[in-house]
Scaffold this active site. Structure first.
Site, short mmCIF file in Angstrom:
data_model
loop_
_atom_site.label_atom_id
_atom_site.label_comp_id
_atom_site.label_asym_id
_atom_site.label_seq_id
_atom_site.Cartn_x
_atom_site.Cartn_y
_atom_site.Cartn_z
CG HIS A 273 -1.82 -1.24 1.25
ND1 HIS A 273 -2.55 -1.72 0.19
CD2 HIS A 273 -1.98 -2.15 2.26
CE1 HIS A 273 -3.14 -2.86 0.54
NE2 HIS A 273 -2.81 -3.15 1.79
CG ASP A 324 -5.32 -6.10 -0.34
OD1 ASP A 324 -5.26 -7.05 0.45
OD2 ASP A 324 -5.51 -4.92 0.03
#
Ligand code: NGQ
Length: 457
Positions: A273, A324
């Site tokens: 991220h 993810d």
């Protein structure tokens, strides 16, 4: 030894025509000759590009895609989503974890991901007690990848605390929790299980700076070093503003600055991220050689924010993409949303383009396959002698790709309306998808449906 011939292929050196590939029994490319006729080699049915590594997957979350999109009582956020995620896992048994992962991995292959870094923290049973084999659920994920035929870097996650400063874990986190000694045992079991594998390996993953203390982080880094100098280290970093503020309150520093000051961050590392990154942090991160693991559709779904891509890439920063939480399983869509995020933010076009007249799709595809390969720590990410035969044959019958050539194919696959740009998929020298079909797809979907029926019932 197998021989394949492509009318065009994206090699490490660029697009080439009439390429003959020789692939050995271990799945490695041993020779590569452009500009020759096919002879007796198997003719590939379209242009060939390297397969995309998915550098971040939390596979069980595939089972909750679409289940958290209803308005909540107090306004929704990442943190209210996380509560629902903790509730979802209360029912998950090892069989479910394996079935969901197998279904996901087949979907990933079909979409063009040829390898996956699986970030796995669901270690214990529903009560929070360890299984007799502490590596039970991790083993299920190794099995799922073998069954589907996707290459995998399995990252068992070290998770001990709820927040910075060693806050005790909450009951929702009870399935995740290990001390370093128990974690090391899990890692050892998995390393032994993958020792002779040609497409699976193990890495280390402290969940986040929230979930481990500085002492545990240091121990995890030492453990990685004992496994081998190239052992990957992944962690979630700076995904949410609350995390930045909690880190500031705890240490006086933002998470990225804290990590860079307290650990020797280098090319083994993948920071997942890294959304909330100030310019100076982006420049320092880039210089460290780390890979930033961007998950654009998931970060969009969770309302994380936009990665500070311009200063990071300008400073030579490396990136890869991950699916993810699997609200989207499509590497081309991840790249589209990555660039669109920057366009919407700056009200400009081709924000991440490399130079005048240069293909943006070709550039994004090259840097994310390379960065993804670095994060996987596997010999993939490009087509060259010595690397593994992990490749995609593109489908020129997808109307979005019609009559495109070279990087134009990638621009069209990423930024056009392609539905199914991938025709065939090879991993480690074996066909896993042919003519858009994976041989296990129907069986896997039947099992997946049965699991979902029970979970949603
Ligand atoms: C995770 N996911 O580990 O699954 C996290 C949420 C947390 C994303 N940040 C949980 N996408 O960070 O505590």
């Amino acid at each position: 030894m197998s021989r394949y011939h492509a009318s065009s292929a994206l090699l490490a050196t660029g697009w080439s025509e009439n390429v003959l590939f020789e692939v050995d029994d271990a799945g490695l490319i041993t020779a590569l000759t452009p500009g020759v006729p096919a002879g007796d080699a198997e003719t590939l049915g379209g242009p060939v590009v390297p397969g995309m590594p998915c550098l971040h997957s939390t596979s069980f979350q595939r089972g909750m895609a679409g289940l958290t999109e209803k308005g909540g009582p107090q306004g929704d956020s990442f943190w209210s989503w996380r509560k629902l995620m903790y509730r979802f896992i209360e029912q998950l048994q090892p069989d479910d974890i394996e079935v969901i992962a197998t279904q996901l991995y087949i979907e990933m292959l079909r979409a063009g991901y040829t390898s996956v870094a699986e970030f796995h923290y669901l270690h214990h049973d529903v009560s929070g007690a360890p299984y007799a084999n502490r590596a039970e659920t991790s083993g299920r994920l190794l099995a799922a990848a073998q069954h589907a035929g996707i290459a995998q870097t399995l990252l068992p996650v070290l998770y001990a605390h709820d927040n910075f400063g060693g806050t005790p874990p909450t009951s929702g986190q009870r399935r995740f929790i290990n001390g370093v000694a128990d974690y090391t045992r899990i890692v050892e079991v998995l390393v032994a299980a993958t020792r002779d594998s040609r497409a699976q390996r193990i890495g280390i993953a402290p969940h986040s700076l929230r979930a481990v203390t500085p002492a545990m982080l240091a121990e995890a880094i030492s453990l990685a070093a004992t496994l081998g100098a190239d052992t990957p280290i992944h962690l979630n970093l700076s995904a949410q503003l609350k995390e930045v503020n909690d880190c500031l309150a705890w240490s006086g520093q933002r998470p990225i600055a804290w990590l860079l000051d307290h650990a020797q961050v280098d090319g083994r590392w993948c920071v997942i991220h890294a959304t909330h990154t100030e310019i100076g942090e982006a420049e320092r991160l880039a210089r460290s050689g780390v890979v930033a693991g961007l998950c654009p559709t998931s970060e969009g779904d969770l309302g994380d924010g936009f990665f500070n891509a311009v200063p990071y890439l300008r400073s030579g920063g490396r990136i890869g993409v991950g699916a993810d939480s699997h609200v989207c399983v499509d590497p081309f869509m991840e790249l589209k949303l990555f660039e669109y995020g920057q366009r919407l933010r700056f009200e400009r076009r081709n924000v991440l383009a490399k130079g005048i007249g240069e293909s943006l799709g070709g550039h994004l595809y090259r840097i994310t396959t390379a960065g993804g390969a670095q994060a996987m720590a596997q010999p993939v990410g490009s087509l060259a002698v010595g690397l593994r035969a992990d490749w995609l044959v593109l489908d020129e019958d997808d109307p979005a790709l019609a009559e495109q050539r070279g990087d134009g194919l990638l621009d069209a696959a990423i930024f056009g309306p392609a539905r199914q740009p991938v025709r065939d998929v090879m991993v480690a020298g074996r066909w896993v998808v042919r003519e858009g079909q994976h041989p296990q797809a129907a069986t896997s979907f039947r099992r997946y449906r049965a699991v979902m029926k029970r979970l949603l019932g």
